[in-house]
Design a protein around this motif. Structure first.
Motif, mmCIF file in Angstrom:
data_model
loop_
_atom_site.group_PDB
_atom_site.id
_atom_site.type_symbol
_atom_site.label_atom_id
_atom_site.label_comp_id
_atom_site.label_asym_id
_atom_site.label_seq_id
_atom_site.Cartn_x
_atom_site.Cartn_y
_atom_site.Cartn_z
ATOM 1 N N UNK A 103 -25.357 74.990 53.689
ATOM 2 C CA UNK A 103 -23.955 75.289 53.368
ATOM 3 C C UNK A 103 -23.473 76.233 54.478
ATOM 4 N N UNK A 104 -22.649 75.673 55.367
ATOM 5 C CA UNK A 104 -22.327 76.376 56.608
ATOM 6 C C UNK A 104 -20.894 76.888 56.638
ATOM 7 N N UNK A 105 -20.758 78.107 57.113
ATOM 8 C CA UNK A 105 -19.427 78.688 57.289
ATOM 9 C C UNK A 105 -19.208 78.962 58.771
ATOM 10 N N UNK A 106 -17.981 78.729 59.206
ATOM 11 C CA UNK A 106 -17.642 78.934 60.613
ATOM 12 C C UNK A 106 -16.649 80.083 60.747
ATOM 13 N N UNK A 107 -16.948 80.978 61.651
ATOM 14 C CA UNK A 107 -15.987 82.012 62.021
ATOM 15 C C UNK A 107 -15.495 81.694 63.428
ATOM 16 N N UNK A 108 -14.192 81.432 63.541
ATOM 17 C CA UNK A 108 -13.618 81.079 64.852
ATOM 18 C C UNK A 108 -13.006 82.311 65.506
#
Lengths: 156, 144
Positions: A103-108
């Motif tokens: 379960x992946x979260x991206x911080x841009x």
């Protein structure tokens, strides 16, 4: 019009978790014609020491690009002309491969904004973490918004 | 995690044989669905030409993915990739026929980076129709 330099360093909130499924990985690998069994067969992946099937290395881009698209490219305050955006370059740094069940979260983060010959060049970094908060990979994407081309504009 | 190539067996100059990957319109449609990138320049000829392209072009990330295969198959474990980057220098034009386009990918070990981490750098070459399509294509791989 050149983009506002004050956006450099801007960090967007982490995305909602992207849940990586075995069948999505299979679909991605098959679209590449890549028959490596570690992408589809959990036993083959376990033989290499992974808990489940892993994704091809560029799979992560589908997640980071979505995040960058939704948050940065479409940021009305930034004002990038999406219809003229092309992918300039792409780099990844991997801590570990993406795997089914992640379960992946991206911080841009906007790393840099440059203007060159009328083109806007935007470098966006995507930091990808798993549910435990551990780093999985970082994506470095350069997007180029081409200068408005009179000929192209007229043909539309 | 477990590359099948030994760091000690590799030297600067070690070459990975060049391979050909064929890409046609159906492949691009499949990749659009799998990746979620539905930009019409990758499947709609009329749209592609209207924005000044010669024809439908492959997704840059698709070409990048095929280029990675040369390295991941050589290493024996896709998870052995530590770093991978490319510059999209020229689009791969994919005609609407049963042949499509051919992308030729080769690689060569250009540096042994770290004896302790057992990492090597490979420079990748990618051409289509005789033209270079990726620039500065490089991978760092951890060997055993």
């Amino acid at each position: 019009m050149a983009l506002d330099q004050s956006f450099v360093g801007r960090t967007y909130p982490p995305t909602a978790a992207y849940e990586v499924g075995r069948e999505k990985i299979r679909e991605f690998a098959e679209s590449l014609g890549d028959a490596n069994p570690v992408y589809t067969d959990p036993d083959a992946a376990r033989d290499l020491g992974y808990p489940d099937v892993i994704a091809p290395p560029t799979f992560i881009f589908t997640i980071t690009f979505k995040a960058a698209g939704k948050q940065v490219v479409e940021d009305p305050q930034l004002g990038l002309d999406y219809s003229r955006v092309v992918h300039g370059d792409q780099r990844f740094e991997y801590t570990r491969p993406v795997r089914a069940g992640d379960r992946l979260k991206v911080t841009s983060i906007i790393d840099s904004i440059k203007s060159l010959a009328g083109n806007d060049i935007l470098s966006v970094r995507g930091e990808v973490h798993d549910e435990a908060g551990d780093h999985v990979a970082t994506s470095f994407t350069t997007l180029v918004a081409r200068a408005a081309d009179a000929e192209v504009e007229e043909s539309r | 995690m477990t590359a099948k190539i030994s760091y000690d067996a590799v030297e600067v100059g070690t070459e990975v044989p060049t391979r050909e990957f064929r890409v046609n319109r159906a492949d691009l449609v499949r990749y659009a669905g799998a990746s979620g990138d539905f930009n019409p320049i990758h499947w709609n000829e009329k749209f592609a030409k209207e924005v000044g392209l010669p024809d439908v072009i492959a997704h840059g990330a698709y070409t990048m993915a095929e280029a990675a295969r040369v390295v991941t198959e050589w290493a024996g474990d896709p998870g052995a990739l530590v770093e991978y980057g490319v510059r999209f220098t020229r689009p791969v034009v994919v005609p609407n026929d049963d042949k499509g386009a051919v992308i030729e990918i080769g690689a060569k070990v250009t540096a042994k980076l770290d004896d302790e981490a057992r990492t090597v750098r490979l420079d990748i070459t990618a051409t289509s129709a005789g033209q270079k399509v990726l620039g500065r294509a490089r991978a760092v791989v951890r060997l055993v």
